[in-house]
Motif scaffolding. Structure first.
Motif: not given
Length: 198
Positions: A108-111, A114-117, A122-124, A129-130
């Protein structure tokens, strides 16, 4: 008293040989005087041409200097973005379920943009799952190149290998990816605004 014969002889009198010789000598010597007005005009013309050439030379030098400065700034931006993009590609493909919160925070810190959002949304869904699969991924950049560059935005192409292990596999597998990444200069930091896996 002037007779017609005398008048005719004065009218038809031809230049003497000496006079013709003097004219030839004058022509050969090249010492004919140029009128002062013409000389002054020629001098002004020469000065005007020289002034125009000097202005053109100064303008050309200024344009070349600006291009060199511009190209130098773009080259420095491309180099900085390339280094930051390769580091971020490793961050993006290296996730360990045992400290997934830290890994997601680094992504998140490197984004930015639009990609950050998109990644935040999707991380939620991806995070549980991971953790459940006890996934571990270790990324490595094989090669990277600059596709296009300006002082504010650089597009990179990278080939990345990620060694993945999880609870459902007996051994590690290697996922090979070709990543097109757009890096933006945000307050002096190069951040990923677009990431596309090809």
């Amino acid at each position: 008293m002037t007779t017609p014969e005398t008048t005719q002889s004065h009218t038809d009198e031809k230049p003497s040989i000496e006079h013709i010789a003097e004219r030839r000598d004058e022509s050969r010597s090249g010492h004919r005087q140029i009128p002062p007005a013409r000389t002054w005009r020629d001098g002004r013309t020469v000065l005007a041409v020289l002034a125009a050439l000097l202005v053109a030379s100064a303008t050309t030098a200024g344009v070349l200097g600006w291009r060199i400065h511009r190209d130098g700034a773009t080259d420095r931006a491309a180099a900085a973005a390339l280094a930051a993009g390769q580091q971020y590609a490793v961050v993006l493909t290296s996730i360990d379920a045992s400290h997934i919160d830290r890994d997601f925070a680094a992504i998140d810190a490197g984004a930015t943009g639009a990609f950050k959002q998109m990644y935040a949304q999707s991380a939620v869904q991806l995070q549980p799952l991971l953790v459940q699969a006890r996934s571990v991924s270790k990324g490595r950049v094989l090669s990277a190149s600059v596709q296009s560059a300006s002082r504010e935005r650089v597009v990179l192409m990278m080939f990345v290998d990620a060694e993945v292990t999880n609870a459902t596999t007996t051994g590690p597998r290697v996922d090979r990816s070709r990543i097109l990444m757009t890096m933006d200069d945000v307050d002096g930091r190069w951040l990923a605004s677009e990431v596309e896996i090809l």
